[in-house]
Design an enzyme around this catalytic site. Structure first.
Site, PDB file in Angstrom:
ATOM      1  N   THR A   1       3.860  -9.364  -6.778  1.00 60.10           N
ATOM      2  CA  THR A   1       4.378  -9.429  -5.408  1.00 60.10           C
ATOM      3  C   THR A   1       3.242  -9.536  -4.391  1.00 60.10           C
ATOM      4  O   THR A   1       3.466  -9.348  -3.196  1.00 60.10           O
ATOM      5  CB  THR A   1       5.249  -8.193  -5.090  1.00 60.10           C
ATOM      6  OG1 THR A   1       4.448  -7.019  -5.210  1.00 60.10           O
ATOM      7  CG2 THR A   1       6.449  -8.110  -6.013  1.00 60.10           C
TER       8      THR A   1
ATOM      9  N   HIS B   1       4.087  -5.745 -10.046  1.00 59.12           N
ATOM     10  CA  HIS B   1       2.895  -5.171  -9.421  1.00 59.12           C
ATOM     11  C   HIS B   1       2.560  -5.838  -8.094  1.00 59.12           C
ATOM     12  O   HIS B   1       3.055  -6.907  -7.770  1.00 59.12           O
ATOM     13  CB  HIS B   1       1.693  -5.248 -10.375  1.00 59.12           C
ATOM     14  CG  HIS B   1       1.105  -6.624 -10.482  1.00 59.12           C
ATOM     15  ND1 HIS B   1       0.120  -7.078  -9.623  1.00 59.12           N
ATOM     16  CD2 HIS B   1       1.365  -7.631 -11.330  1.00 59.12           C
ATOM     17  CE1 HIS B   1      -0.190  -8.319  -9.950  1.00 59.12           C
ATOM     18  NE2 HIS B   1       0.545  -8.684 -10.980  1.00 59.12           N
ATOM     19  N   CYS B   2       1.728  -5.140  -7.336  1.00 53.81           N
ATOM     20  CA  CYS B   2       1.084  -5.707  -6.155  1.00 53.81           C
ATOM     21  C   CYS B   2      -0.383  -5.319  -6.280  1.00 53.81           C
ATOM     22  O   CYS B   2      -0.883  -5.202  -7.393  1.00 53.81           O
ATOM     23  CB  CYS B   2       1.744  -5.244  -4.854  1.00 53.81           C
ATOM     24  SG  CYS B   2       1.920  -3.454  -4.684  1.00 53.81           S
ATOM     25  N   ARG B   3      -1.067  -5.075  -5.185  1.00 54.54           N
ATOM     26  CA  ARG B   3      -2.489  -4.735  -5.297  1.00 54.54           C
ATOM     27  C   ARG B   3      -2.678  -3.286  -5.725  1.00 54.54           C
ATOM     28  O   ARG B   3      -3.444  -2.982  -6.629  1.00 54.54           O
ATOM     29  CB  ARG B   3      -3.190  -5.013  -3.970  1.00 54.54           C
ATOM     30  CG  ARG B   3      -4.688  -4.925  -4.076  1.00 54.54           C
ATOM     31  CD  ARG B   3      -5.369  -5.485  -2.845  1.00 54.54           C
ATOM     32  NE  ARG B   3      -6.821  -5.393  -3.013  1.00 54.54           N
ATOM     33  CZ  ARG B   3      -7.522  -4.313  -2.735  1.00 54.54           C
ATOM     34  NH1 ARG B   3      -6.938  -3.224  -2.278  1.00 54.54           N
ATOM     35  NH2 ARG B   3      -8.828  -4.297  -2.922  1.00 54.54           N
TER      36      ARG B   3
ATOM     37  N   GLY C   1       0.233  -1.028  -5.940  1.00 59.41           N
ATOM     38  CA  GLY C   1       1.475  -0.476  -6.483  1.00 59.41           C
ATOM     39  C   GLY C   1       2.135   0.520  -5.558  1.00 59.41           C
ATOM     40  O   GLY C   1       2.935   1.342  -5.993  1.00 59.41           O
TER      41      GLY C   1
END
Length: 150
Positions: free
Chosen positions: A24, A87-89, A91
Site C-alpha cells: 500500500t 504492508h506499507c513502509r 505498517g
C-alpha cells in the site's frame, strides 16, 4: 522491524508461506517501498501495488474495493491456503487502514470492531484522514445494511 524489510526479503516471505503481497506504499521516495511485480517475478508470489501517500489528504478509500478484492483472491488461492502480506513502509497507517476496510467490506464488521481486531495483532495508528475515510465507509455500509448488528 519495519514491514518494508520483510517485503524485500523474498526468502523469508517464502518461508512464511506468503503467496500474495499487497504493497500500500508503492513508489520510490523514502516514504514508500520500492517493490513491484518485477521484484517478485519468478518467486511464485503474486504482487499488487497501490501508490498511496500517508497524508491526511490522500484518498485511500478510492482503493478500498480494489484492495479487498485482491485480499479475497489471495486468501482463496490454492483452495483457501493463500497467505497475503499487506504492508506499507512502517505498517502503522496505510496497510492497517486497508485491512480494516477489508474486514468491514468482506466480513461486515463495523469500524470499531474491525479496528480493535487489527489492534489486537499489532500497534497501529491510521492518520486522521484515513480514520475519517473509514468512518465514512462505516456510514455507507450501515445505510446499505451491510454491517453485522450486535
Amino acid at each position: 522491524m519495519a514491514l518494508r524489510f520483510v517485503a524485500q526479503n523474498v526468502m523469508r516471505l517464502q518461508r512464511l508461506g506468503v503467496t500474495h503481497i499487497l504493497n500500500t506504499a508503492e513508489g520510490n521516495s523514502f516514504m514508500h517501498v520500492n517493490t513491484n511485480a518485477e521484484f517478485y517475478a519468478g518467486t511464485g508470489i503474486t504482487y499488487h501495488g497501490i501508490k498511496a501517500n500517508d497524508t491526511e489528504q490522500f484518498n485511500l478509500s478510492a482503493f478500498f474495493e480494489e484492495g479487498a478484492d485482491f485480499i479475497d483472491k489471495a486468501l482463496a488461492h490454492a483452495n483457501g491456503k493463500g497467505k497475503v502480506y499487506v504492508h506499507c513502509r512502517e505498517g502503522y497507517s496505510r496497510s492497517p487502514t486497508m485491512v480494516i476496510a477489508y474486514l468491514m467490506l468482506r466480513h461486515k464488521m463495523d469500524v470499531r470492531v474491525a479496528t480493535a481486531t487489527v489492534r489486537q495483532k499489532r500497534e497501529i495508528g491510521p492518520n486522521d484522514g484515513f480514520l475519517r475515510q473509514l468512518c465514512q465507509l462505516n456510514e455507507k455500509l450501515a445505510k446499505e445494511g451491510k454491517l453485522k448488528t450486535k
